[in-house]
Scaffold this active site. Structure first.
Site, PDB file in Angstrom:
ATOM      1  N   ARG A  40      -1.260  -5.761 -12.457  1.00 50.29           N
ATOM      2  CA  ARG A  40      -2.274  -4.943 -11.777  1.00 50.29           C
ATOM      3  C   ARG A  40      -2.158  -3.465 -12.180  1.00 50.29           C
ATOM      4  O   ARG A  40      -3.149  -2.779 -12.326  1.00 50.29           O
ATOM      5  CB  ARG A  40      -2.143  -5.068 -10.248  1.00 50.29           C
ATOM      6  CG  ARG A  40      -2.567  -6.438  -9.722  1.00 50.29           C
ATOM      7  CD  ARG A  40      -2.934  -6.374  -8.255  1.00 50.29           C
ATOM      8  NE  ARG A  40      -1.849  -5.993  -7.373  1.00 50.29           N
ATOM      9  CZ  ARG A  40      -0.828  -6.769  -7.020  1.00 50.29           C
ATOM     10  NH1 ARG A  40      -0.720  -7.979  -7.508  1.00 50.29           N
ATOM     11  NH2 ARG A  40       0.096  -6.341  -6.172  1.00 50.29           N
ATOM     12  N   TYR A  44      -5.153  -0.980 -13.131  1.00 51.71           N
ATOM     13  CA  TYR A  44      -5.412   0.261 -12.403  1.00 51.71           C
ATOM     14  C   TYR A  44      -5.507   1.438 -13.380  1.00 51.71           C
ATOM     15  O   TYR A  44      -6.341   2.323 -13.240  1.00 51.71           O
ATOM     16  CB  TYR A  44      -4.309   0.528 -11.366  1.00 51.71           C
ATOM     17  CG  TYR A  44      -4.257  -0.497 -10.256  1.00 51.71           C
ATOM     18  CD1 TYR A  44      -5.377  -1.260  -9.932  1.00 51.71           C
ATOM     19  CD2 TYR A  44      -3.092  -0.710  -9.526  1.00 51.71           C
ATOM     20  CE1 TYR A  44      -5.327  -2.209  -8.930  1.00 51.71           C
ATOM     21  CE2 TYR A  44      -3.046  -1.661  -8.514  1.00 51.71           C
ATOM     22  CZ  TYR A  44      -4.168  -2.416  -8.228  1.00 51.71           C
ATOM     23  OH  TYR A  44      -4.118  -3.353  -7.240  1.00 51.71           O
ATOM     24  N   TYR A  66     -13.807  -0.521  -2.460  1.00 49.16           N
ATOM     25  CA  TYR A  66     -14.084  -1.162  -1.181  1.00 49.16           C
ATOM     26  C   TYR A  66     -13.136  -0.626  -0.103  1.00 49.16           C
ATOM     27  O   TYR A  66     -12.023  -0.206  -0.393  1.00 49.16           O
ATOM     28  CB  TYR A  66     -14.036  -2.697  -1.287  1.00 49.16           C
ATOM     29  CG  TYR A  66     -12.679  -3.329  -1.195  1.00 49.16           C
ATOM     30  CD1 TYR A  66     -11.871  -3.451  -2.306  1.00 49.16           C
ATOM     31  CD2 TYR A  66     -12.228  -3.829   0.019  1.00 49.16           C
ATOM     32  CE1 TYR A  66     -10.635  -4.063  -2.217  1.00 49.16           C
ATOM     33  CE2 TYR A  66     -10.992  -4.444   0.117  1.00 49.16           C
ATOM     34  CZ  TYR A  66     -10.198  -4.544  -0.996  1.00 49.16           C
ATOM     35  OH  TYR A  66      -8.978  -5.142  -0.902  1.00 49.16           O
ATOM     36  N   HIS A  68     -11.484   1.872   2.530  1.00 48.97           N
ATOM     37  CA  HIS A  68     -11.186   3.298   2.344  1.00 48.97           C
ATOM     38  C   HIS A  68     -10.653   3.476   0.926  1.00 48.97           C
ATOM     39  O   HIS A  68      -9.694   2.781   0.533  1.00 48.97           O
ATOM     40  CB  HIS A  68     -10.131   3.731   3.365  1.00 48.97           C
ATOM     41  CG  HIS A  68      -9.897   5.207   3.370  1.00 48.97           C
ATOM     42  ND1 HIS A  68      -9.444   5.891   2.252  1.00 48.97           N
ATOM     43  CD2 HIS A  68     -10.079   6.139   4.323  1.00 48.97           C
ATOM     44  CE1 HIS A  68      -9.345   7.176   2.543  1.00 48.97           C
ATOM     45  NE2 HIS A  68      -9.729   7.348   3.789  1.00 48.97           N
ATOM     46  N   GLN A 139      -1.177  -6.850   2.025  1.00 49.91           N
ATOM     47  CA  GLN A 139      -0.944  -7.505   0.729  1.00 49.91           C
ATOM     48  C   GLN A 139       0.098  -8.624   0.802  1.00 49.91           C
ATOM     49  O   GLN A 139       0.930  -8.765  -0.096  1.00 49.91           O
ATOM     50  CB  GLN A 139      -0.595  -6.461  -0.338  1.00 49.91           C
ATOM     51  CG  GLN A 139      -1.625  -5.364  -0.391  1.00 49.91           C
ATOM     52  CD  GLN A 139      -1.621  -4.520  -1.653  1.00 49.91           C
ATOM     53  OE1 GLN A 139      -2.582  -3.850  -1.925  1.00 49.91           O
ATOM     54  NE2 GLN A 139      -0.576  -4.546  -2.419  1.00 49.91           N
ATOM     55  N   ALA A 180     -10.849  -9.435   8.043  1.00 42.25           N
ATOM     56  CA  ALA A 180     -12.050  -8.673   8.433  1.00 42.25           C
ATOM     57  C   ALA A 180     -13.266  -9.336   7.800  1.00 42.25           C
ATOM     58  O   ALA A 180     -13.182  -9.861   6.684  1.00 42.25           O
ATOM     59  CB  ALA A 180     -11.924  -7.237   7.939  1.00 42.25           C
ATOM     60  N   THR A 208      -4.399  -9.805   6.338  1.00 42.75           N
ATOM     61  CA  THR A 208      -3.456  -8.773   6.731  1.00 42.75           C
ATOM     62  C   THR A 208      -2.711  -9.348   7.928  1.00 42.75           C
ATOM     63  O   THR A 208      -3.329  -9.962   8.809  1.00 42.75           O
ATOM     64  CB  THR A 208      -4.190  -7.477   7.131  1.00 42.75           C
ATOM     65  OG1 THR A 208      -4.757  -6.904   5.950  1.00 42.75           O
ATOM     66  CG2 THR A 208      -3.244  -6.456   7.750  1.00 42.75           C
TER      67      THR A 208
HETATM   68  C1  LIG Z   1      -5.353  -3.223  -2.365  1.00 43.92           C
HETATM   69  S1  LIG Z   1      -5.463  -3.211  -0.621  1.00 43.92           S
HETATM   70  C2  LIG Z   1      -7.010  -2.413  -0.432  1.00 43.92           C
HETATM   71  C3  LIG Z   1      -7.280  -1.968   0.973  1.00 43.92           C
HETATM   72  C4  LIG Z   1      -8.660  -1.319   1.107  1.00 43.92           C
HETATM   73  N1  LIG Z   1      -8.731  -0.086   0.363  1.00 43.92           N
HETATM   74  C5  LIG Z   1      -8.993  -1.027   2.551  1.00 43.92           C
HETATM   75  O1  LIG Z   1      -9.437   0.093   2.838  1.00 43.92           O
HETATM   76  O2  LIG Z   1      -8.860  -1.917   3.381  1.00 43.92           O
HETATM   77  C6  LIG Z   1      -5.790  -4.914  -0.298  1.00 43.92           C
HETATM   78  C7  LIG Z   1      -5.223  -5.351   1.049  1.00 43.92           C
HETATM   79  O3  LIG Z   1      -6.069  -4.865   2.091  1.00 43.92           O
HETATM   80  C8  LIG Z   1      -6.143  -5.823   3.122  1.00 43.92           C
HETATM   81  N2  LIG Z   1      -7.525  -6.317   3.184  1.00 43.92           N
HETATM   82  C9  LIG Z   1      -8.517  -6.118   2.306  1.00 43.92           C
HETATM   83  N3  LIG Z   1      -9.634  -6.741   2.689  1.00 43.92           N
HETATM   84  C10 LIG Z   1      -9.333  -7.371   3.862  1.00 43.92           C
HETATM   85  C11 LIG Z   1     -10.059  -8.181   4.759  1.00 43.92           C
HETATM   86  N4  LIG Z   1     -11.325  -8.501   4.544  1.00 43.92           N
HETATM   87  N5  LIG Z   1      -9.422  -8.632   5.867  1.00 43.92           N
HETATM   88  C12 LIG Z   1      -8.137  -8.320   6.119  1.00 43.92           C
HETATM   89  N6  LIG Z   1      -7.401  -7.562   5.302  1.00 43.92           N
HETATM   90  C13 LIG Z   1      -7.996  -7.092   4.187  1.00 43.92           C
HETATM   91  C14 LIG Z   1      -5.189  -6.966   2.759  1.00 43.92           C
HETATM   92  O4  LIG Z   1      -3.919  -6.690   3.336  1.00 43.92           O
HETATM   93  C15 LIG Z   1      -5.189  -6.864   1.251  1.00 43.92           C
HETATM   94  O5  LIG Z   1      -4.037  -7.451   0.697  1.00 43.92           O
END
Ligand SMILES: C[S@@+](CC[C@H](N)C(=O)[O-])C[C@H]1O[C@@H](n2cnc3c(N)ncnc32)[C@H](O)[C@@H]1O
Length: 252
Positions: A40, A44, A66, A68, A139, A180, A208
């Protein structure tokens, strides 16, 4: 920027309208097949380079991530830092993260403290968990896996996380695998399971993990006296003798 099915904040929409957004043409996109099997970190870096490349071609550039754009995201921060070093005016606009959605959907007020861990970081550093805090593990699916899978990660190391949590929490302590909603018309998925049930079958890719406080933190009488708030805070409380140096130091 479509943040987990919620509306993009007005501030972002306003700024993007002013930026005259054009979507990248297909030949400008990074094809998914080039991401397969790559670390990854490499992808990135490619995102940072592509951002900076585009920045040289237009007057104003808006890049959408996507959720924040700065929450558990590294290329956004890096691209902004380099753009500034190169003399561009670059900034990030906040948006709704999966954490924000989790607070709203699970009805949480994390005033008693909240630890947010990245699963791999939690495990490889064996970070200390404060069981009096709300604990959020991001994650989970890519724990110990620096690769990328478009089809979803395989949770290959989930068992090690379960065993680590069992050092802090009883086996039957109930935690939440939270998903979510990615569409405004759909509901979030909230799966409640016991710590001992954190298995591959029970935790899906984007989850999560939310772990509620196991107990409330101890109050220090010395501080209550210092602030003159002991009467208010000790109403209806039972004093529990604890084996500490000074008798009046702590109450449960
Ligand atoms: C690389 S991070 C990005 C987070 C993203 N920037 C945000 O604002 O939520 C990816 C992690 O965010 C969480 N995540 C992203 N989408 C999600 C969702 N739909 N439901 C629950 N957790 C989510 C999970 O923990 C996932 O492994």
């Amino acid at each position: 920027m479509d943040p987990h099915g919620r509306q993009a904040p007005v501030l972002c929409i306003g700024r993007c309208n002013r930026a005259h957004v054009t979507y990248p043409k297909s030949e400008q996109r990074i094809p998914i097949r080039l991401l397969r099997g790559k670390q990854r970190a490499e992808t990135y870096e490619q995102m940072v380079l592509r951002t900076l490349e585009c920045l040289e071609q237009v007057d104003t550039l808006a890049v959408a991530y996507y959720g924040h754009p700065g929450f558990f995201v590294s290329p956004s921060h890096r691209a902004i830092r380099i753009a500034r070093e190169r003399g561009h005016e670059a900034f990030m606009l906040p948006s709704v993260s999966s954490f924000d959605c989790l607070l709203a959907d699970l009805g949480l007020n994390v005033a008693s403290g909240c630890q947010i861990f990245e699963a791999t970081d939690l495990m490889i550093r064996e970070r200390s968990i404060d069981v009096c805090s709300h604990v959020i593990v991001m994650q989970v699916s890519s724990l110990g896996d620096f690769g990328y899978s478009f089809a979803g990660f395989d949770h290959r190391n989930l068992a090690s996380l379960r065993e680590y949590l069992r050092k802090y929490y009883p086996d039957d302590f109930v935690v939440t695998a939270y998903y979510a909603s990615q569409f405004s018309v759909a509901k979030p998925r909230v799966d409640q399971l016991k710590v001992a049930e954190l298995t591959l079958e029970n935790v899906k890719s984007i989850a999560t993990l939310y772990v509620p406080p196991l107990r409330t933190a101890t109050l220090h009488l010395r501080r209550l006296k210092e602030y003159g708030i002991e009467e208010k805070l000790l109403q209806n409380k039972t004093l529990v003798p604890l084996n500490v140096k000074s008798e009046d130091e702590l109450i449960g």
